[in-house]
Write a protein that holds these residues in place. Structure first.
Motif, PDB file in Angstrom:
ATOM      1  N   CYS A  21       1.081  -1.204  -0.144  1.00 41.88           N
ATOM      2  CA  CYS A  21       0.263   0.132  -0.197  1.00 41.88           C
ATOM      3  C   CYS A  21       0.941   1.445  -0.093  1.00 41.88           C
ATOM      4  O   CYS A  21       2.389   0.814  -0.043  1.00 41.88           O
ATOM      5  CB  CYS A  21      -0.974   0.145   1.341  1.00 41.88           C
ATOM      6  SG  CYS A  21       0.281   0.325   3.085  1.00 41.88           S
ATOM      7  N   LYS A  45       0.496   7.021   2.290  1.00 38.18           N
ATOM      8  CA  LYS A  45      -0.901   7.216   3.032  1.00 38.18           C
ATOM      9  C   LYS A  45      -2.075   6.466   2.944  1.00 38.18           C
ATOM     10  O   LYS A  45      -2.516   7.025   4.306  1.00 38.18           O
ATOM     11  CB  LYS A  45      -1.181   8.446   1.659  1.00 38.18           C
ATOM     12  CG  LYS A  45      -0.645   9.759   1.858  1.00 38.18           C
ATOM     13  CD  LYS A  45      -0.846  10.591   0.494  1.00 38.18           C
ATOM     14  CE  LYS A  45       0.333  11.598   0.178  1.00 38.18           C
ATOM     15  NZ  LYS A  45      -0.350  12.041  -1.308  1.00 38.18           N
ATOM     16  N   GLN A  46      -2.301   5.607   2.267  1.00 37.83           N
ATOM     17  CA  GLN A  46      -2.908   4.624   3.502  1.00 37.83           C
ATOM     18  C   GLN A  46      -2.494   3.883   4.285  1.00 37.83           C
ATOM     19  O   GLN A  46      -3.220   3.684   5.358  1.00 37.83           O
ATOM     20  CB  GLN A  46      -2.595   3.439   1.818  1.00 37.83           C
ATOM     21  CG  GLN A  46      -3.454   3.377   0.745  1.00 37.83           C
ATOM     22  CD  GLN A  46      -3.153   2.255  -0.031  1.00 37.83           C
ATOM     23  OE1 GLN A  46      -2.535   2.168  -0.320  1.00 37.83           O
ATOM     24  NE2 GLN A  46      -4.851   2.216  -0.369  1.00 37.83           N
ATOM     25  N   THR A 105      -3.584   5.912   7.313  1.00 36.05           N
ATOM     26  CA  THR A 105      -5.328   5.550   7.580  1.00 36.05           C
ATOM     27  C   THR A 105      -5.294   4.166   8.667  1.00 36.05           C
ATOM     28  O   THR A 105      -5.521   4.118   9.535  1.00 36.05           O
ATOM     29  CB  THR A 105      -5.831   5.527   6.160  1.00 36.05           C
ATOM     30  OG1 THR A 105      -5.889   6.782   5.363  1.00 36.05           O
ATOM     31  CG2 THR A 105      -7.186   5.272   6.752  1.00 36.05           C
ATOM     32  N   LYS A 123      -6.729   3.734  12.004  1.00 40.07           N
ATOM     33  CA  LYS A 123      -7.920   2.389  11.984  1.00 40.07           C
ATOM     34  C   LYS A 123      -7.852   1.607  14.069  1.00 40.07           C
ATOM     35  O   LYS A 123      -8.519   1.296  14.330  1.00 40.07           O
ATOM     36  CB  LYS A 123      -8.280   1.651  11.332  1.00 40.07           C
ATOM     37  CG  LYS A 123      -8.878   2.049  10.387  1.00 40.07           C
ATOM     38  CD  LYS A 123      -8.457   1.238   9.296  1.00 40.07           C
ATOM     39  CE  LYS A 123      -9.601   1.624   8.566  1.00 40.07           C
ATOM     40  NZ  LYS A 123     -10.499   0.626   7.005  1.00 40.07           N
ATOM     41  N   LYS A 181      -6.374  -1.632   0.921  1.00 33.43           N
ATOM     42  CA  LYS A 181      -7.725  -1.125   0.804  1.00 33.43           C
ATOM     43  C   LYS A 181      -8.334   0.211   1.519  1.00 33.43           C
ATOM     44  O   LYS A 181      -9.224   0.623   1.674  1.00 33.43           O
ATOM     45  CB  LYS A 181      -8.917  -2.069   0.960  1.00 33.43           C
ATOM     46  CG  LYS A 181      -9.178  -3.527   0.333  1.00 33.43           C
ATOM     47  CD  LYS A 181     -10.394  -4.079   0.619  1.00 33.43           C
ATOM     48  CE  LYS A 181      -9.999  -5.568  -0.273  1.00 33.43           C
ATOM     49  NZ  LYS A 181     -11.152  -6.773  -0.183  1.00 33.43           N
ATOM     50  N   CYS A 182      -7.497   0.631   2.641  1.00 39.14           N
ATOM     51  CA  CYS A 182      -7.333   1.805   3.522  1.00 39.14           C
ATOM     52  C   CYS A 182      -7.511   3.072   2.268  1.00 39.14           C
ATOM     53  O   CYS A 182      -6.567   3.011   1.606  1.00 39.14           O
ATOM     54  CB  CYS A 182      -6.336   1.728   4.047  1.00 39.14           C
ATOM     55  SG  CYS A 182      -6.900   0.501   5.240  1.00 39.14           S
ATOM     56  N   ALA A 183      -8.523   4.218   2.859  1.00 37.48           N
ATOM     57  CA  ALA A 183      -8.177   4.987   1.968  1.00 37.48           C
ATOM     58  C   ALA A 183      -6.697   5.965   2.144  1.00 37.48           C
ATOM     59  O   ALA A 183      -6.424   5.298   3.314  1.00 37.48           O
ATOM     60  CB  ALA A 183      -9.705   5.930   2.454  1.00 37.48           C
ATOM     61  N   GLU A 184      -6.882   6.951   1.006  1.00 33.43           N
ATOM     62  CA  GLU A 184      -5.533   7.573   2.030  1.00 33.43           C
ATOM     63  C   GLU A 184      -5.269   8.263   2.884  1.00 33.43           C
ATOM     64  O   GLU A 184      -6.303   9.741   2.595  1.00 33.43           O
ATOM     65  CB  GLU A 184      -4.267   8.006   0.418  1.00 33.43           C
ATOM     66  CG  GLU A 184      -4.330   7.298  -0.211  1.00 33.43           C
ATOM     67  CD  GLU A 184      -3.287   7.338  -1.493  1.00 33.43           C
ATOM     68  OE1 GLU A 184      -2.914   8.292  -1.983  1.00 33.43           O
ATOM     69  OE2 GLU A 184      -2.149   6.575  -1.777  1.00 33.43           O
ATOM     70  N   THR A 185      -4.953   9.119   3.713  1.00 37.54           N
ATOM     71  CA  THR A 185      -4.750  10.271   4.309  1.00 37.54           C
ATOM     72  C   THR A 185      -3.845  10.527   4.538  1.00 37.54           C
ATOM     73  O   THR A 185      -2.640  10.329   4.663  1.00 37.54           O
ATOM     74  CB  THR A 185      -4.539  10.219   6.062  1.00 37.54           C
ATOM     75  OG1 THR A 185      -6.028   8.895   6.250  1.00 37.54           O
ATOM     76  CG2 THR A 185      -5.025  11.118   6.945  1.00 37.54           C
TER      77      THR A 185
END
Lengths: 88, 485
Positions: B243, B246-247, B250, B254, B376-380
């Motif tokens: 990944c 940035k992922q 996130t 979590k 599968k995480c969004a990017e922060t």
């Protein structure tokens, strides 16, 4: 059936499999097609969903060769399975 | 270590189980049960003589996972007591490594050894080549007197049958400073007055018997107690998981991290200070300077090479500057550094701004336990921007390149020398530079304890080849260090 790959290899690159060793299997994606040409297709795939059941993660990493699942996969195990499938 | 093997998989599985147990109603009992869950009654015995021995080794690994020094264990204390210790202690143990006696094979000592391949030939080159008269012939076959043998290896080279081998103790052989030796019991023992925490023994032991003491339970406990826990990601993290960074940001949120910072930010400060330090030293007539960001190298200088200390840059590490920034923004926060190697734990124990260090392996175990698919995480986005050069620190040559970039025109006399991995030979070289006050091949010596830099640290997950590529492309996407305010 011309045009179809004979053997399809899916290396699970989901987080669990990756941490448990599929990071090391990534080189198959490069090396196998070079060795077997068009007969074998290898790809990294997101989680195959095999690790999340109970404590099955301890058997990760998983690799799927056609419909057969290899647990605790190593490069050697995958290559042997490819050979077997090609011979079928 | 990136190479996947069963000892590493075992370690990661135990960590993931320990984290899972932490979040159950009965952590103590579930931690106690880990060896039984992993080796239930009637299971196949894979590695050891019997299931009890396997459970004993797993129990020891659970204890290392709890951050306990196995050296102090009396074997009578129940795991539950250690679980309580791990949740209550204020500071982690100062020493980083521990030997699991139940997992240690107690290998045969180092020796040069004649195998049964010896043909008892007429020429007997082994006999003639030995300068120490250590070889004699017994019953027509070559025999080495261990008292006289200096393990020079000449007979190994001379034998036309390759019948003579060097038998090594992997941990001892890997240690560049002779800090791990066999105790009278035959088990490995670390001399903490000599150990530079490079972690080479951890990677070398095929039984996985040298372990770092984890701080994972300390961190999770702080989180549970409601502290703001901030993750600081070593630049090598960019190439560790399937990944983007940035992922990963996130994914860590979590798990419960309040904020996530890139240590590449601190690397930019290091680059600038190191460039300044280099110039000053050259102007006053010094012949060379070494970098100072590798913790194992800093320990080496401190414990074994004090004559080098005047040549080491006074610049602090990227972690130091990053932790300082984080604590400035969040004075009450608990800081956790995610590291490619165990050595940074030693550095952190001398720095109040760094509360804990977890490795990439432990980060991986967290994701397994939390069942997080990082891909599968969004990017922060990160709040602050790191530079191209800072992101490249974990690749050998990255630090020297960054100093060069900062110096610009003034870098014309800079000649980098890359020390690729600390071992007996490179340590000898460094000693020579220190003694002579000059390094014949250059004037900025970048020292990395691990071959290839931090991307091949002893606690990395990804293969060096892939992470080299990933770290590189993340760096290429960044702006130049001089363009960033």
């Amino acid at each position: 059936m011309e045009g179809l790959k004979k053997v399809n290899v899916q290396v699970c690159l989901g987080t669990t499999c990756f941490v448990m060793g599929s990071s090391n299997l990534q080189e198959l994606i490069d090396t196998v097609p070079k060795r077997y040409g068009d007969d074998v297709e290898v790809s990294g795939v997101p989680c195959l969903g095999l690790c999340s059941i109970d404590w099955k993660f301890s058997k990760a990493p998983y690799v799927k060769v056609n419909d057969e699942v290899i647990k605790e996969a190593t490069i050697d195990k995958v290559l042997k399975m490819i050979e077997r499938k090609l011979a079928e | 270590m990136h190479i996947s093997n069963d000892a590493l998989r075992l370690k990661r599985e135990i960590l993931a189980r320990l984290i899972t147990a932490f979040y159950t109603d009965d952590f103590e009992e579930n931690a106690r049960l880990i060896p039984f869950d992993m080796r239930p009654k009637g299971c196949e015995v894979t590695y050891r003589c019997c299931v009890y021995k396997e459970r004993a080794a797993i129990r020891n690994r659970v204890m290392a996972g709890l951050g306990v020094a196995l050296e102090n264990d009396n074997e009578r204390t129940p795991i539950e007591a250690y679980v309580r210790v791990a949740q209550k202690r204020d500071k982690p143990d100062k020493e980083v490594l521990t030997v699991l006696e139940s997992a240690c094979q107690g290998c045969l000592p180092n020796a040069v050894y004649v195998t049964e391949l010896c043909q008892g030939c007429v020429a007997r080159p082994c006999l003639n080549t030995c300068k120490f008269s250590a070889i004699k012939f017994v019953n027509g076959k070559s025999f080495i007197d261990p008292e006289k043998c200096k393990q020079c290896g000449m007979c190994i080279k001379a034998c036309p049958y390759q019948a003579i081998v060097k038998r090594i103790v992997p941990c001892e052989n890997a240690c560049p400073v002779d800090a791990i030796t066999k105790a009278p019991s035959g088990h490995a023992k670390i001399d903490f007055d000599k150990c530079i925490t490079c972690g080479k023994c951890v990677a070398a032991c095929p039984f996985g018997a040298v372990h770092e003491k984890s701080q994972i339970i300390d961190v999770l406990t702080k989180m549970k107690l409601g502290f703001k826990v901030i993750a600081m990601l070593a630049p090598a993290a960019a190439g560790q998981f399937p990944c983007s960074l940035k992922q990963l940001n996130t994914a860590l949120r979590k798990i419960g991290f309040f904020d996530v910072w890139e240590v590449a930010l601190g690397a930019d400060v290091t680059s600038k200070n190191e460039a300044k330090d280099y110039l000053e030293r050259m102007e006053r007539g010094d012949k060379f300077m070494t970098t100072s960001c590798c913790s194992a190298y800093n320990q080496l200088v401190k414990l074994h090479m004090p004559e080098m200390s005047s040549h080491v840059s006074e610049t602090k590490t990227p972690l130091y500057y990053t932790a300082e920034m984080v604590k400035r923004q969040y004075p009450d926060a608990v800081t956790v550094f995610f590291s490619p190697c165990v050595s940074k734990r030693k550095e952190a124990s001398d720095n109040d701004n760094v509360d804990y260090v977890l490795t990439f392996e432990e980060m991986g175990a967290l994701f397994i336990a939390f069942n997080i698919q990082v891909g599968k995480c969004a990017e922060t986005e990160f709040a602050l921007e790191s530079s191209k050069q800072g992101r490249k620190f974990p690749v050998l040559g990255g630090v020297a390149d960054a100093v060069k970039a900062v110096l610009g025109d003034k870098a014309k006399d800079l000649k980098p020398v890359l020390i690729e991995g600390l071992n007996k030979q490179s340590i000898r070289e460094l000693r020579r530079y220190a003694k002579d006050g000059v390094c014949p091949s250059g004037n900025l010596i970048e020292v990395m304890s691990c071959n290839g830099g931090c991307i091949s640290g002893n606690a990395v997950i990804n293969s060096v080849k892939t992470s080299f590529k990933e770290v590189g492309s993340y760096a290429d996407a960044g702006r130049d260090i001089l363009e960033i305010e």
